[in-house]
Design a protein around this motif. Structure first.
Motif, PDB file in Angstrom:
ATOM      1  N   UNK A 149      -0.644  -4.564   7.940  1.00 59.47           N
ATOM      2  CA  UNK A 149       0.448  -4.125   7.186  1.00 59.47           C
ATOM      3  C   UNK A 149       1.385  -3.529   7.986  1.00 59.47           C
ATOM      4  N   UNK A 150       2.923  -3.495   7.622  1.00 64.69           N
ATOM      5  CA  UNK A 150       3.984  -2.810   8.447  1.00 64.69           C
ATOM      6  C   UNK A 150       4.561  -1.783   7.307  1.00 64.69           C
ATOM      7  N   UNK A 151       5.021  -0.832   8.087  1.00 67.56           N
ATOM      8  CA  UNK A 151       5.739   0.260   7.403  1.00 67.56           C
ATOM      9  C   UNK A 151       7.012  -0.246   6.707  1.00 67.56           C
ATOM     10  N   UNK A 152       7.395  -0.365   5.510  1.00 72.25           N
ATOM     11  CA  UNK A 152       8.496  -1.004   5.024  1.00 72.25           C
ATOM     12  C   UNK A 152       9.485   0.164   4.543  1.00 72.25           C
ATOM     13  N   UNK A 153       9.130   1.200   4.178  1.00 65.60           N
ATOM     14  CA  UNK A 153       9.865   2.257   3.451  1.00 65.60           C
ATOM     15  C   UNK A 153       9.451   3.598   3.232  1.00 65.60           C
ATOM     16  N   UNK A 154      10.101   4.735   3.398  1.00 65.03           N
ATOM     17  CA  UNK A 154       9.627   6.179   3.314  1.00 65.03           C
ATOM     18  C   UNK A 154      10.251   6.749   2.165  1.00 65.03           C
ATOM     19  N   UNK A 155       9.556   7.003   0.924  1.00 67.67           N
ATOM     20  CA  UNK A 155      10.265   7.685  -0.060  1.00 67.67           C
ATOM     21  C   UNK A 155       9.973   9.080   0.130  1.00 67.67           C
ATOM     22  N   UNK A 168       5.941  12.887  -3.554  1.00 64.23           N
ATOM     23  CA  UNK A 168       4.721  13.349  -3.857  1.00 64.23           C
ATOM     24  C   UNK A 168       4.481  14.814  -3.883  1.00 64.23           C
ATOM     25  N   UNK A 169       3.788  15.616  -4.511  1.00 66.66           N
ATOM     26  CA  UNK A 169       3.408  17.071  -4.591  1.00 66.66           C
ATOM     27  C   UNK A 169       2.115  17.179  -4.218  1.00 66.66           C
ATOM     28  N   UNK A 170       2.002  17.756  -2.760  1.00 66.17           N
ATOM     29  CA  UNK A 170       0.737  17.556  -2.148  1.00 66.17           C
ATOM     30  C   UNK A 170       0.516  19.115  -1.454  1.00 66.17           C
ATOM     31  N   UNK A 171      -0.612  19.616  -2.028  1.00 66.76           N
ATOM     32  CA  UNK A 171      -0.969  20.927  -1.480  1.00 66.76           C
ATOM     33  C   UNK A 171       0.126  21.908  -1.546  1.00 66.76           C
ATOM     34  N   UNK A 172       0.716  21.986  -2.789  1.00 67.18           N
ATOM     35  CA  UNK A 172       1.778  23.007  -3.041  1.00 67.18           C
ATOM     36  C   UNK A 172       3.257  22.621  -2.381  1.00 67.18           C
ATOM     37  N   UNK A 173       3.309  21.501  -1.684  1.00 61.76           N
ATOM     38  CA  UNK A 173       4.599  21.126  -1.286  1.00 61.76           C
ATOM     39  C   UNK A 173       4.795  19.639  -1.353  1.00 61.76           C
ATOM     40  N   UNK A 174       6.247  19.406  -1.235  1.00 64.22           N
ATOM     41  CA  UNK A 174       6.658  17.903  -1.360  1.00 64.22           C
ATOM     42  C   UNK A 174       6.208  17.148  -0.243  1.00 64.22           C
ATOM     43  N   UNK A 175       5.721  15.939  -0.232  1.00 61.54           N
ATOM     44  CA  UNK A 175       5.262  15.101   0.668  1.00 61.54           C
ATOM     45  C   UNK A 175       5.962  13.759   0.568  1.00 61.54           C
ATOM     46  N   UNK A 176       6.050  12.896   1.824  1.00 67.00           N
ATOM     47  CA  UNK A 176       6.811  11.569   1.646  1.00 67.00           C
ATOM     48  C   UNK A 176       5.661  10.653   1.473  1.00 67.00           C
ATOM     49  N   UNK A 177       6.179   9.598   0.874  1.00 69.38           N
ATOM     50  CA  UNK A 177       5.069   8.391   0.405  1.00 69.38           C
ATOM     51  C   UNK A 177       5.359   7.363   1.256  1.00 69.38           C
ATOM     52  N   UNK A 178       4.682   6.709   1.889  1.00 72.34           N
ATOM     53  CA  UNK A 178       4.919   5.802   2.777  1.00 72.34           C
ATOM     54  C   UNK A 178       4.372   4.224   2.244  1.00 72.34           C
ATOM     55  N   UNK A 179       5.477   3.517   2.238  1.00 71.44           N
ATOM     56  CA  UNK A 179       4.987   2.183   1.548  1.00 71.44           C
ATOM     57  C   UNK A 179       5.032   0.958   2.790  1.00 71.44           C
ATOM     58  N   UNK A 180       3.680   0.350   2.769  1.00 66.88           N
ATOM     59  CA  UNK A 180       3.356  -0.519   3.644  1.00 66.88           C
ATOM     60  C   UNK A 180       3.336  -1.840   3.017  1.00 66.88           C
ATOM     61  N   UNK A 210       0.880  -1.379   0.004  1.00 68.04           N
ATOM     62  CA  UNK A 210       0.123  -0.138   0.017  1.00 68.04           C
ATOM     63  C   UNK A 210       0.911   1.395  -0.015  1.00 68.04           C
ATOM     64  N   UNK A 211       0.797   2.161  -1.018  1.00 70.80           N
ATOM     65  CA  UNK A 211       1.656   3.165  -1.113  1.00 70.80           C
ATOM     66  C   UNK A 211       0.605   4.343  -0.486  1.00 70.80           C
ATOM     67  N   UNK A 212       0.944   5.136   0.493  1.00 74.34           N
ATOM     68  CA  UNK A 212       0.090   6.399   1.131  1.00 74.34           C
ATOM     69  C   UNK A 212       0.882   7.509   1.347  1.00 74.34           C
ATOM     70  N   UNK A 213       0.165   8.473   1.175  1.00 73.72           N
ATOM     71  CA  UNK A 213       0.728   9.926   1.262  1.00 73.72           C
ATOM     72  C   UNK A 213       0.824  10.146   2.792  1.00 73.72           C
ATOM     73  N   UNK A 214       2.016  10.518   3.177  1.00 73.37           N
ATOM     74  CA  UNK A 214       2.120  10.656   4.660  1.00 73.37           C
ATOM     75  C   UNK A 214       1.148  11.349   5.410  1.00 73.37           C
ATOM     76  N   UNK A 215       0.305  12.130   4.862  1.00 73.01           N
ATOM     77  CA  UNK A 215      -0.781  13.010   5.429  1.00 73.01           C
ATOM     78  C   UNK A 215      -2.085  12.313   5.754  1.00 73.01           C
TER      79      UNK A 215
END
Length: 171
Positions: free
Chosen positions: A145-151, A155-167, A127-132
């Motif tokens: 699911x367990x958090x496996x990796x953080x990219x 992602x570009x989210x509401x005018x700023x960069x955001x991390x993608x959480x990979x579960x 599952x790839x999920x926006x950090x927010x």
């Protein structure tokens, strides 16, 4: 005593597009999704492919997509699992705004996972999920699911960069 939630999954067909378009065209549903709100025609096109278990933009992917329905025939959300030829698989979910925070998502996702496992020898599901998107994080964590990796800044989210959480959920 809390009432037990009973849901069923219906495989998406083109006919579902008209019925659930008012839910999936709600701007609130795209708070954490980078894509623009689709038109009804785009939804019908995508659902036509989904009914055939094919992706409209990746011919090697098997695309399983369902709508979640209550015993009162109320559509509460959608779940999809994309399976690639190497058996890498991802899950995505969308609980329609009027039905959020009521416990539906873990239930309909677990039904979709069970149906997929009967058909495909998956060793894991991602599952790839926006950090927010904390609600989706809670859903996948509830499913095991367990958090496996953080990219970072993926992602570009509401005018700023955001991390993608990979579960990841291992079977």
């Amino acid at each position: 005593m809390t009432e037990k939630i009973i849901l069923r999954l219906e495989k998406v067909t083109e006919q579902h597009a008209q019925i659930i378009y008012p839910y999936i065209s709600d701007p609130q549903m795209y708070k954490y999704i980078e894509e623009p709100i689709p038109t009804l025609r785009e939804v019908q096109h995508n659902f036509r492919f989904a009914a055939l278990e094919k992706s409209p933009d990746n011919e090697t992917m098997t695309w399983l997509k369902w709508v979640a329905v209550t015993t009162h025939n109320q559509y509460v959300g959608m779940v999809e699992i994309g399976i690639f030829d190497d058996l890498y698989a991802e899950i995505g979910l969308m609980t329609f705004a009027p039905f959020q925070k009521q416990g539906y998502a873990p239930l309909y996702c677990s039904l979709a996972i069970a149906q997929t496992q009967k058909r495909f020898p998956l060793s894991s599901l991602h599952a790839l999920i926006n950090e927010y998107n904390l609600a989706s994080c809670k859903v996948v964590e509830k499913l095991g699911f367990k958090l496996k990796k953080v990219n970072k800044n993926a992602e570009f989210f509401q005018g700023q960069l955001a991390d993608e959480l990979i579960y990841c959920l291992n079977f």
